[in-house]
Design a protein around this motif. Structure first.
Motif, PDB file in Angstrom:
ATOM      1  N   TYR A   1     -10.255  -8.820   0.286  1.00  0.00           N
ATOM      2  CA  TYR A   1      -9.793  -7.390   0.611  1.00  0.00           C
ATOM      3  C   TYR A   1      -8.192  -7.265   0.749  1.00  0.00           C
ATOM      4  O   TYR A   1      -7.607  -8.244   1.478  1.00  0.00           O
ATOM      5  N   ALA A   2      -7.630  -6.348   0.168  1.00  0.00           N
ATOM      6  CA  ALA A   2      -6.053  -6.144   0.150  1.00  0.00           C
ATOM      7  C   ALA A   2      -5.677  -4.689   0.616  1.00  0.00           C
ATOM      8  O   ALA A   2      -6.345  -3.968   0.210  1.00  0.00           O
ATOM      9  N   VAL A   3      -4.730  -4.831   1.358  1.00  0.00           N
ATOM     10  CA  VAL A   3      -4.318  -3.598   1.680  1.00  0.00           C
ATOM     11  C   VAL A   3      -2.766  -3.340   1.465  1.00  0.00           C
ATOM     12  O   VAL A   3      -1.745  -4.378   1.506  1.00  0.00           O
ATOM     13  N   TYR A   4      -2.405  -2.330   0.535  1.00  0.00           N
ATOM     14  CA  TYR A   4      -0.998  -1.914  -0.148  1.00  0.00           C
ATOM     15  C   TYR A   4      -0.363  -0.875   0.782  1.00  0.00           C
ATOM     16  O   TYR A   4      -1.179   0.176   0.960  1.00  0.00           O
ATOM     17  N   ASP A   5       0.766  -0.772   1.282  1.00  0.00           N
ATOM     18  CA  ASP A   5       1.496   0.205   2.145  1.00  0.00           C
ATOM     19  C   ASP A   5       2.675   0.615   1.140  1.00  0.00           C
ATOM     20  O   ASP A   5       3.515  -0.135   0.880  1.00  0.00           O
ATOM     21  N   PRO A   6       2.670   1.780   0.384  1.00  0.00           N
ATOM     22  CA  PRO A   6       3.776   2.323  -0.549  1.00  0.00           C
ATOM     23  C   PRO A   6       4.972   2.628   0.288  1.00  0.00           C
ATOM     24  O   PRO A   6       6.052   2.705  -0.615  1.00  0.00           O
ATOM     25  N   VAL A   7       5.021   2.741   1.653  1.00  0.00           N
ATOM     26  CA  VAL A   7       6.453   2.997   2.253  1.00  0.00           C
ATOM     27  C   VAL A   7       6.940   1.578   2.516  1.00  0.00           C
ATOM     28  O   VAL A   7       8.158   1.451   2.139  1.00  0.00           O
ATOM     29  N   SER A   8       6.247   0.763   2.803  1.00  0.00           N
ATOM     30  CA  SER A   8       6.953  -0.825   3.090  1.00  0.00           C
ATOM     31  C   SER A   8       6.986  -1.719   1.909  1.00  0.00           C
ATOM     32  O   SER A   8       7.527  -2.773   1.838  1.00  0.00           O
ATOM     33  N   ARG A   9       5.998  -1.102   0.709  1.00  0.00           N
ATOM     34  CA  ARG A   9       5.655  -2.141  -0.433  1.00  0.00           C
ATOM     35  C   ARG A   9       5.259  -3.213   0.128  1.00  0.00           C
ATOM     36  O   ARG A   9       5.316  -4.423  -0.790  1.00  0.00           O
ATOM     37  N   LEU A  10       4.490  -3.415   1.368  1.00  0.00           N
ATOM     38  CA  LEU A  10       3.770  -4.760   1.709  1.00  0.00           C
ATOM     39  C   LEU A  10       2.410  -4.894   1.335  1.00  0.00           C
ATOM     40  O   LEU A  10       1.750  -3.902   1.350  1.00  0.00           O
TER      41      LEU A  10
ATOM     42  N   PHE B   1     -10.545 -16.471   8.999  1.00  0.00           N
ATOM     43  CA  PHE B   1     -10.023 -16.057   7.555  1.00  0.00           C
ATOM     44  C   PHE B   1      -8.390 -15.623   8.072  1.00  0.00           C
ATOM     45  O   PHE B   1      -8.205 -15.505   9.176  1.00  0.00           O
ATOM     46  N   GLU B   2      -7.480 -15.790   7.020  1.00  0.00           N
ATOM     47  CA  GLU B   2      -6.279 -15.695   7.308  1.00  0.00           C
ATOM     48  C   GLU B   2      -5.668 -14.626   6.400  1.00  0.00           C
ATOM     49  O   GLU B   2      -6.131 -14.448   5.264  1.00  0.00           O
ATOM     50  N   THR B   3      -4.782 -13.663   6.739  1.00  0.00           N
ATOM     51  CA  THR B   3      -4.078 -12.658   6.101  1.00  0.00           C
ATOM     52  C   THR B   3      -2.831 -13.116   5.550  1.00  0.00           C
ATOM     53  O   THR B   3      -1.947 -13.699   6.392  1.00  0.00           O
ATOM     54  N   THR B   4      -2.515 -13.025   4.488  1.00  0.00           N
ATOM     55  CA  THR B   4      -1.262 -13.121   3.671  1.00  0.00           C
ATOM     56  C   THR B   4      -0.475 -11.884   3.384  1.00  0.00           C
ATOM     57  O   THR B   4      -1.091 -10.968   2.742  1.00  0.00           O
ATOM     58  N   GLN B   5       0.842 -11.875   3.522  1.00  0.00           N
ATOM     59  CA  GLN B   5       1.434 -10.607   3.425  1.00  0.00           C
ATOM     60  C   GLN B   5       2.875 -11.094   2.555  1.00  0.00           C
ATOM     61  O   GLN B   5       3.321 -11.942   2.561  1.00  0.00           O
ATOM     62  N   PHE B   6       2.871 -10.150   1.445  1.00  0.00           N
ATOM     63  CA  PHE B   6       4.123 -10.462   0.724  1.00  0.00           C
ATOM     64  C   PHE B   6       4.654  -9.138   0.053  1.00  0.00           C
ATOM     65  O   PHE B   6       3.875  -8.057   0.176  1.00  0.00           O
ATOM     66  N   GLU B   7       5.857  -8.958  -0.275  1.00  0.00           N
ATOM     67  CA  GLU B   7       6.433  -7.430  -0.480  1.00  0.00           C
ATOM     68  C   GLU B   7       6.257  -7.364  -2.204  1.00  0.00           C
ATOM     69  O   GLU B   7       6.428  -8.403  -2.949  1.00  0.00           O
ATOM     70  N   LEU B   8       6.033  -6.345  -2.815  1.00  0.00           N
ATOM     71  CA  LEU B   8       5.658  -5.981  -3.983  1.00  0.00           C
ATOM     72  C   LEU B   8       6.810  -5.009  -4.494  1.00  0.00           C
ATOM     73  O   LEU B   8       6.879  -3.808  -3.982  1.00  0.00           O
TER      74      LEU B   8
END
Length: 743
Positions: A464-473, A520-527
Motif C-alpha cells: 500500500y503506497a500513498v503519493y502526495d503531489p504537493v510535497s512529492r512524498l 508493519f512499518e511505513t517508509t517515506q521518501f521524496e520523488l
C-alpha cells in the motif's frame, strides 16, 4: 499293388487338374451353404476362390508327383486368408471348420472321379485309403501353418490395440482445453484403427457448463474430427457446426440408450444420418464406407456427447473387439473432456469474477498517470487472487495498491474482492499505510475464523503506497509483498542512460496478512516529478526458466530505458514521453511467456507535482481573531485563481474549520488551499480529536457548522497523521475552471 495305387493316383490327379478351378468353385459353393457367415466379409470372400484353387492345385501336385505330403507348403493365399480371419475377428474354429469341409469336399470329388476311371473296386479302395491318409496329412499340415499365421496376426493385432490404449492414456488429456482434448481423441483414433473419427458434444453442455441435459433429441456441436484423407473430405459436417441426428437413427439411439453400437454400412444402403443428400451418399460410396462404431461419451454417470469411428480405407470391418477398444478409449477421453469442461467453467467463472472485482476504468485524479494490466495464469492451477487498485484520497493524494491472495479458483477471487473492498474502506478514512495493513491483517484473521476448514487457510500479501503531489512524498508499507521498482528521472544535464536511477526501496517487509501480532512499518521518501513506480505481483518475475534476480534486472533495464527516453523527448521535442500503457506492454512482452504460470498484476504510475501556484498555505495562531484573517486569505487566493464565485462557500468552510481547530484543537494550526480537479480546503492541528456531525436542537447557538459544510461541499472528512489530524472539504470547480486546472 502299391505301384498300381501310385499310378492310379497320378492318373486321377491328371484327370482332375484341367478342372481344378471348376472344382474349387464347386467346393466353395458347398462351403457357402455350410458356413454362410464367412461370406459377410467381402475381403475374405474375394480371396476364397483363389485360396481354394491353390489348395486343389497343391494337393494334385502331391498326388501326381508322389511328393511327401508332410513337407508341403501351404499356399501364400491361404496364409493371407488366415490373417484376414484374424483381422476380421473370425474365430479360429471357423477357419478350421472351413478346412475340414474343403477336405471332405475334395475327397468326395476325387472318389467320384475315381469311379469313372476304373471298375476295379479293390484298386479304388486301396486308392481311397491312400487319399484319406494323404488328405488328413495335408489338412493337418496346412492347419498348423494357417493357425500359426492366424495367431501371429492376432497377437500383432492385440499388440497394436494395447499400444493404441497406451497412446490414448498418454496423448489424450494433455491439456485442460475441451476442444484440444476432443481433437486428441480424434487424432489417436485414426492411427492404425479408424479412417475417420468425429467427436460431437451436446450443445447444451457447451452452453450451460453446470447442467447435464437429457440426450433426447439433442443438438450436437462437431468439436473435432480427423481423417486419414487430407482435409476431412469424407465428413459431411464441418468442425464447429451444430447439427442433429434424425429421431430413431443409430446415433440418436446410441445417445438415448447410452449404448455403443457397431453398424455395418453397404453401398446400397448408406444411412441418411451419415449422408443426408444424394451427393453426399455418392461421395461415401466412392470412399467405400463399410462399418462404423458409435460410442457415447460418458463421464461421472452423464452423457457428454458422441464419438464416431468409421472405416473405408481399411478393408477389415470393425468387430466386437474393436467396439470394446473404442469404448475403452472413449471412456478415458470422456473423463478428460469432463475435467476440461469443469475446469473451463470454473476458470471462466473465476476469471469473470476476478475481472469484475478489479477496477473497470481509470479513476479521475491528478497525482499520477497510471496504467495497469492483469494476466490470468495459463497453467492448470487456475485463476488466482491478484489485484491492484488506484484510490483517490483527500488533499490531491492518491493510494496505489497491489496484492495477492494465496490460492486459486473462485475462493481466491472472492477473497480478493473482500480484501479490495476492505482496503478501499480503510483508505476512505485516510489511514497511514502501516495502520491500514494492520487493520487489513485483522480482516484476514477474521476471515480465517469464519471460513470452513476445507476452504483452506486464507493468506495474502499487500503493498500500500500513498503519493502526495504537493510535497512529492511517497509513503508505503508492505505486508509480505515484493517491493516496487522506483525510477527517478535523470538529473538535468546528465547522460540519460548513465544517470538513470532504478532502485527498490530500502525498507522492511512485514509479514503476510493473516499471521497477526507482528508490526508493519511505513517508509517515506521524496520523488521527483516524472518518477515511475512499478507495483506488481510475484508472478511477473517468478519463473521456472529464469531466476528472480535476472528478472528484476530485466525489469530495471526496461523501466530505466523508458525513463531515459521520456527525459530525452522532453528535452529535444514536444512529443509526449512513453506512456505507462506502453511501459506495461513492454514489461509484459519482455518478462512473460505467452502463458504465464502464475497470475500477474502490474500497476505502473508516473508521478506528477502540483505547481506551487496551485497551493496556498497560511499558519494560524490559536486566537479567535485569526478567523477573519483566514477568510480574507481564502477570498484573496480565490480571486487570484479566478474562482470568485466559490468565495461565499469557501469563506464559510474556512470559518467553520478554523474556528473548530482553535476551539477544540491544539497548535500549530494551518490552513491550506489546493487547486486541482477540485478545490480542497484543509485545516490541520496537533489534536487527535476528530469532529463529527450532530443534530443541533432548536435553541442551540452552535452545532450547525459541520452540517453546513457537509451540505455545501462535495465531500468532507478527517485524516490522522503522526502530527495530529487534518479536516478537509472539497468543492467542484466551475466547468471551465475544471478543464483548465487539468491542463
Amino acid at each position: 499293388m502299391a505301384t498300381d495305387v501310385d499310378v492310379f493316383l497320378r492318373r486321377l490327379a491328371q484327370e482332375l487338374r484341367p478342372r481344378a478351378h471348376q472344382s474349387a468353385d464347386m467346393l466353395l459353393r458347398r462351403m457357402r451353404g455350410e458356413l454362410p457367415e464367412l461370406w459377410e466379409y467381402e475381403e475374405l470372400a474375394s480371396l476364397a476362390l483363389e485360396e481354394t484353387a491353390a489348395h486343389v492345385t497343391a494337393f494334385l501336385d502331391v498326388l501326381e508327383n508322389g511328393l511327401d505330403v508332410t513337407l508341403s507348403e501351404t499356399p501364400p493365399t491361404a496364409v493371407e486368408v488366415a490373417r484376414g480371419f484374424a483381422r476380421s475377428g473370425v474365430p479360429v474354429s471357423m477357419l478350421l471348420r472351413a478346412y475340414r469341409l474343403g477336405h471332405v469336399g475334395l475327397l468326395q470329388l476325387a472318389q467320384e472321379t475315381a469311379a469313372r476311371l476304373t471298375d476295379d473296386w479293390e484298386l479304388i479302395n486301396a486308392a481311397w485309403m491312400r487319399l484319406m491318409s494323404m488328405g488328413f496329412e495335408y489338412v493337418d499340415r496346412g492347419s498348423e501353418q494357417v493357425v500359426a499365421a492366424y495367431q501371429k496376426e492376432r497377437d500383432l493385432l492385440l499388440q497394436r490395440r494395447l499400444m493404441l490404449t497406451n497412446e490414448a492414456s498418454t496423448r489424450i488429456g494433455t491439456t485442460l482445453d475441451t476442444a484440444r482434448t476432443c481433437q486428441e481423441l480424434a487424432d489417436v483414433g485414426t492411427e492404425d484403427f479408424a479412417d475417420l473419427v468425429t467427436v460431437d458434444l451436446l450443445d447444451s453442455v457447451l452452453r450451460d457448463e453446470t447442467a447435464y441435459p437429457s440426450p433426447d433429441a439433442p443438438v450436437l456441436c462437431r468439436i473435432a474430427q480427423q481423417s486419414v484423407l487430407e482435409g476431412c473430405p469424407d465428413s459431411a459436417v464441418a468442425t464447429g457446426a451444430r447439427h442433429t441426428y434424425p429421431e430413431g437413427s443409430h446415433p440418436a439411439r446410441a445417445l438415448a440408450d447410452r449404448q455403443s453400437l457397431l453398424h455395418r454400412i453397404t453401398a446400397s444402403d448408406v444411412p441418411a444420418w451419415l449422408a443426408p443428400s444424394e451427393d453426399e451418399r455418392h461421395a461415401l460410396r466412392v470412399h467405400g464406407f463399410h462399418s462404423a462404431l458409435l460410442v457415447p461419451l460418458h463421464a461421472r454417470g452423464h452423457t457428454l456427447g458422441l464419438a464416431e469411428f468409421f472405416r473405408h480405407r481399411t478393408a477389415a470391418p470393425f468387430d466386437d473387439d474393436d467396439l470394446l477398444l473404442a469404448q475403452e478409449i472413449a471412456s478415458r477421453a470422456a473423463v478428460y473432456i469432463d475435467n476440461a469442461r469443469r475446469y473451463t467453467h470454473e476458470r471462466s467463472t473465476a476469471l469473470t469474477l476476478q475481472r469484475s472485482l478489479l477496477p473497470q476504468r481509470a479513476v479521475e485524479q491528478s497525482a499520477v498517470e497510471t496504467a495497469s494490466r492483469y494476466l490470468p495464469s495459463g497453467s492448470r492451477a487456475g485463476v488466482g487472487g491478484d489485484w491492484y487498485d488506484v484510490i483517490p484520497l483527500s488533499g490531491a493524494r492518491v493510494a496505489l495498491v497491489v496484492g495477492d491472495v494465496v490460492g486459486r479458483g473462485l475462493h481466491a477471487a472472492a477473497t480478493m474482492g473482500r480484501l479490495r473492498t476492505a482496503v478501499r474502506a480503510f483508505a476512505d478514512i485516510d489511514l497511514m499505510p502501516d495502520e491500514l495493513l494492520t487493520h487489513l491483517d485483522d480482516v484476514v484473521i477474521r476471515l480465517q475464523r469464519e471460513e470452513a476448514q476445507e476452504a483452506g487457510e486464507t493468506s495474502a500479501t499487500c503493498l500500500y503506497a500513498v503519493y502526495d503531489p504537493v510535497s512529492r512524498l511517497c509513503s508505503l508499507a508492505s505486508a509480505g509483498h515484493v517491493l516496487p521498482a522506483v525510477v527517478t528521472p535523470p538529473a538535468a544535464g546528465a547522460d540519460a542512460v548513465d544517470s538513470r536511477a532504478v532502485d527498490f526501496p530500502d525498507m522492511p517487509i512485514g509479514p503476510p496478512l493473516g499471521l497477526g501480532g507482528l508490526p508493519f512499518e511505513t517508509t517515506q521518501f521524496e520523488l521527483p516529478e516524472g518518477s515511475l513506480l512499478a507495483l506488481y505481483t510475484d508472478g511477473l518475475i517468478a519463473s521456472r526458466t529464469r531466476d528472480v534476480d535476472t528478472a528484476r534486472t530485466l525489469l530495471c533495464d526496461i523501466l530505466a530505458e523508458a525513463s531515459a527516453s521520456a527525459s530525452a523527448k522532453s528535452a529535444v521535442s514536444p512529443e509526449s514521453p512513453e506512456s505507462p500503457d506502453e511501459i506495461c506492454d513492454r514489461v509484459l512482452a519482455a518478462l512473460l511467456p505467452s502463458h504465464p504460470s502464475d497470475d500477474v498484476a502490474l500497476l505502473v504510475a508516473r508521478t506528477r507535482a502540483l505547481d506551487p501556484g496551485q497551493v496556498a498555505t497560511l499558519d494560524i495562531p490559536s486566537d479567535a481573531a485569526a478567523v477573519a484573517e483566514a477568510r480574507g486569505f481564502a477570498s484573496e487566493k480565490l480571486t487570484g485563481w479566478g474562482l470568485e464565485e466559490l468565495s461565499f462557500v469557501t469563506e464559510l468552510v474556512v470559518s467553520e474549520l478554523v474556528t473548530n481547530a482553535i476551539r477544540y484543537g491544539k497548535g500549530p494550526i494551518q490552513l491550506r488551499l489546493i487547486l486541482q480537479s477540485t478545490l480542497t480546503c484543509e485545516v490541520s492541528d496537533a489534536s487527535s480529536t476528530a469532529p463529527h456531525l450532530r443534530r443541533a436542537r432548536t435553541f442551540d447557538e452552535g452545532g450547525r457548522g459541520l452540517l453546513l459544510v457537509a451540505q455545501l461541499t462535495e465531500r468532507w472528512g478527517a485524516r490522522h497523521n503522526r502530527e495530529g489530524k487534518v479536516i478537509w472539504a472539497e468543492q467542484a470547480l466551475p466547468a471551465k475552471e475544471s478543464a483548465a486546472s487539468l491542463v
